[in-house]
Design a protein around this motif. Structure first.
Motif, PDB file in Angstrom:
ATOM      1  N   UNK A 166      33.923  34.571  39.584  1.00 24.46           N
ATOM      2  CA  UNK A 166      35.213  34.434  38.926  1.00 24.46           C
ATOM      3  C   UNK A 166      35.697  35.736  38.328  1.00 24.46           C
ATOM      4  N   UNK A 167      34.773  36.512  37.784  1.00 17.02           N
ATOM      5  CA  UNK A 167      35.152  37.807  37.213  1.00 17.02           C
ATOM      6  C   UNK A 167      35.750  38.703  38.289  1.00 17.02           C
ATOM      7  N   UNK A 168      35.077  38.783  39.443  1.00 21.49           N
ATOM      8  CA  UNK A 168      35.593  39.618  40.539  1.00 21.49           C
ATOM      9  C   UNK A 168      36.970  39.146  40.974  1.00 21.49           C
ATOM     10  N   UNK A 169      37.146  37.823  41.090  1.00 22.46           N
ATOM     11  CA  UNK A 169      38.420  37.291  41.544  1.00 22.46           C
ATOM     12  C   UNK A 169      39.566  37.632  40.618  1.00 22.46           C
ATOM     13  N   UNK A 170      39.317  37.587  39.316  1.00 21.04           N
ATOM     14  CA  UNK A 170      40.365  37.921  38.355  1.00 21.04           C
ATOM     15  C   UNK A 170      40.757  39.392  38.468  1.00 21.04           C
ATOM     16  N   UNK A 171      39.767  40.258  38.602  1.00 16.98           N
ATOM     17  CA  UNK A 171      40.057  41.689  38.740  1.00 16.98           C
ATOM     18  C   UNK A 171      40.817  41.962  40.039  1.00 16.98           C
ATOM     19  N   UNK A 200      46.507  44.923  31.395  1.00 13.77           N
ATOM     20  CA  UNK A 200      47.139  44.879  32.712  1.00 13.77           C
ATOM     21  C   UNK A 200      47.662  43.487  33.031  1.00 13.77           C
ATOM     22  N   UNK A 201      46.914  42.457  32.617  1.00 11.00           N
ATOM     23  CA  UNK A 201      47.382  41.090  32.841  1.00 11.00           C
ATOM     24  C   UNK A 201      48.693  40.853  32.102  1.00 11.00           C
ATOM     25  N   UNK A 202      48.751  41.320  30.872  1.00 15.97           N
ATOM     26  CA  UNK A 202      49.974  41.142  30.065  1.00 15.97           C
ATOM     27  C   UNK A 202      51.169  41.831  30.726  1.00 15.97           C
ATOM     28  N   UNK A 209      54.720  32.907  38.594  1.00 13.85           N
ATOM     29  CA  UNK A 209      53.683  32.012  39.116  1.00 13.85           C
ATOM     30  C   UNK A 209      52.986  32.563  40.354  1.00 13.85           C
ATOM     31  N   UNK A 210      53.724  33.240  41.206  1.00  9.39           N
ATOM     32  CA  UNK A 210      53.111  33.787  42.414  1.00  9.39           C
ATOM     33  C   UNK A 210      52.057  34.836  42.070  1.00  9.39           C
ATOM     34  N   UNK A 211      52.362  35.689  41.092  1.00  5.86           N
ATOM     35  CA  UNK A 211      51.398  36.699  40.662  1.00  5.86           C
ATOM     36  C   UNK A 211      50.174  36.046  40.023  1.00  5.86           C
ATOM     37  N   UNK A 212      50.430  34.951  39.313  1.00  2.61           N
ATOM     38  CA  UNK A 212      49.392  34.334  38.513  1.00  2.61           C
ATOM     39  C   UNK A 212      48.399  33.508  39.310  1.00  2.61           C
ATOM     40  N   UNK A 213      48.836  32.929  40.417  1.00  2.01           N
ATOM     41  CA  UNK A 213      48.025  31.888  41.021  1.00  2.01           C
ATOM     42  C   UNK A 213      46.634  32.381  41.438  1.00  2.01           C
TER      43      UNK A 213
END
Length: 428
Positions: free
Chosen positions: A160-165, A232-234, A240-244
């Motif tokens: 999950x960590x890798x996926x978020x990055x 960077x997330x902020x 929504x497209x960026x977030x999914x």
């Protein structure tokens, strides 16, 4: 939490919520923690225990073979102030030498109380492969070591960590020297560069190939990386497209207590803290020093530094904001437990109590210079100190629940006198 807040504001369709809700795993920890928990001294504030889990099941198997227990790689407590105007994240080094209470192993057996590295609590509770059990034992250990009431729990694994990055297209890091760490699957050149995937994970996991090879250096890199990730997330997650992709990775690998297990409660929590300014989100590491200073044969662990660690936890319990710079300055010159000489006197009326307490103090590194009986029985445990030895007394009382210190003007030596009262319930 930030991403979930933005997602809610963007008015995303209900199917997305259902999809993400289905990703999140719930752990029923409340029934496993047991009683004798710390009081919540500041109603409205929240303490969230966050574990970076390196359990080697499934896709995580590549990060370490031959491990038969669940593992915790990172341990933090996030304190959210009752007014939601500030927050402090406290990192607890995984090599912290603490008392681990008796825990249900999840295989029909119960562990014995003992002292060891704090991250062993996750492995003990997870012996049967249940995250809820691993979390419960970790919560019990952290609560008894810090005095903080843990309100919520969250665990995130490697994938999950890798996926978020990756969903953020990487995070910039700036190592001062090249890093070649086969254990962390990392080979980086010196200088600023954007990392993602295996390199991002390796950067926050690397330990032995950077600096002094300690867990403390790794904690510093993790804190810097998380601050950069949040910034960077902020800045970039605005639709929504960026977030999914970010949210899908996060929710697939997160396990929380039942109260937090869902998009709605997580987004609600996010909305409570959205206005905390970056300069009031403080990252600190519990003050500590190498246990070798007290126990020369132990070259692998750290002990929490008192009275500074005790002051930190009491401030959070009372919902007082932490000044990270002041904490670091106060901890600059540790007073080792070995430097504190203690004479132990039995005021309980129970035979052998002074010898028992003396052994407990020696195990913590204190120098016990003698034992005996107090002139009279004492209801409460107390510490008497010679003039000018106030700091030594604070180091000792910080390890004793409810003990008070008073000056003993008649004392002619440099030893403290510990009168063990009937309220004595062990050392922290």
């Amino acid at each position: 939490m930030l991403a979930l807040l933005i997602l809610g504001a963007a008015g995303t369709g209900a199917w997305v919520y259902r999809q993400l809700d289905g990703n999140i795993h719930a752990a029923d920890v409340d029934g496993k923690i047991g009683g004798d928990r710390p009081e919540n001294l500041s109603p409205g504030s929240k303490n969230i225990l966050v574990v970076g889990s390196d359990s080697r099941d499934g896709d995580n198997a590549a990060y370490g073979k031959g491990l038969t227990t669940m593992q915790s790689d990172t341990l933090m407590v996030m304190h959210l102030a009752a007014d939601r105007k500030w927050a402090t994240v406290v990192s607890l080094p995984r090599d912290s030498w603490v008392r681990i209470p008796a825990c249900d192993r999840g295989d029909g057996n119960t562990s014995d109380p003992h002292r060891f590295k704090i991250n062993e609590s996750f492995a003990i509770g997870g012996t049967g492969g249940d995250v809820a059990g691993a979390a419960a034992c970790t919560i019990k250990t952290v609560e008894q070591s810090t005095g903080l009431r843990i309100d919520h729990f969250a665990s995130v694994d490697f994938q999950g960590f890798k996926g978020m990055v990756n969903a953020l297209e990487g995070i910039e890091v700036c190592p001062e020297a090249p890093i070649d760490d086969p254990k962390a699957h990392l080979d980086l050149e010196a200088g600023c560069q954007t990392v993602q995937g295996e390199d991002a994970l390796g950067y926050v996991r690397t330990r032995y190939s950077v600096g002094d090879g300690s867990d403390l250096g790794r904690i510093g890199r993790q804190q810097e990386f998380m601050e950069a990730l949040a910034a960077k997330a902020r800045k970039t997650l605005t639709s929504p497209a960026d977030l999914y992709g970010f949210l899908d990775s996060a929710t697939r690998s997160i396990t929380t207590d039942r109260a937090l297990a869902g998009v709605k409660p997580l987004a609600s929590l996010a909305s409570e803290v959205q206005d905390i300014p970056s300069d009031r989100l403080t990252f600190v590491t519990v003050p500590n020093y190498a246990r070798e200073a007290d126990v020369p044969t132990d070259k692998a662990n750290v002990v929490w530094q008192y009275p500074q660690a005790g002051d930190l936890f009491r401030s959070l319990a009372a919902d007082r904001e932490i000044d990270g710079k002041a904490l670091k300055k106060a901890a600059a010159n540790p007073l080792y437990a070995r430097s504190v000489q203690v004479r132990v006197l039995n005021g309980t009326g129970v035979s052998g109590r002074a010898a028992q307490v003396a052994e407990e103090l020696r195990a913590l590194g204190f120098t016990v210079v003698g034992t005996g009986n107090a002139p009279r029985q004492a209801e409460r445990t107390a510490v008497l100190h010679p003039p000018g030895m106030e700091n030594h007394a604070r180091v000792l009382t910080s390890r004793l629940h409810g003990a008070k210190a008073d000056q003993d003007a008649r004392s002619a030596d440099q030893a403290l006198t510990l009168i063990v009262g009937q309220d004595y319930d062990g050392v922290t």
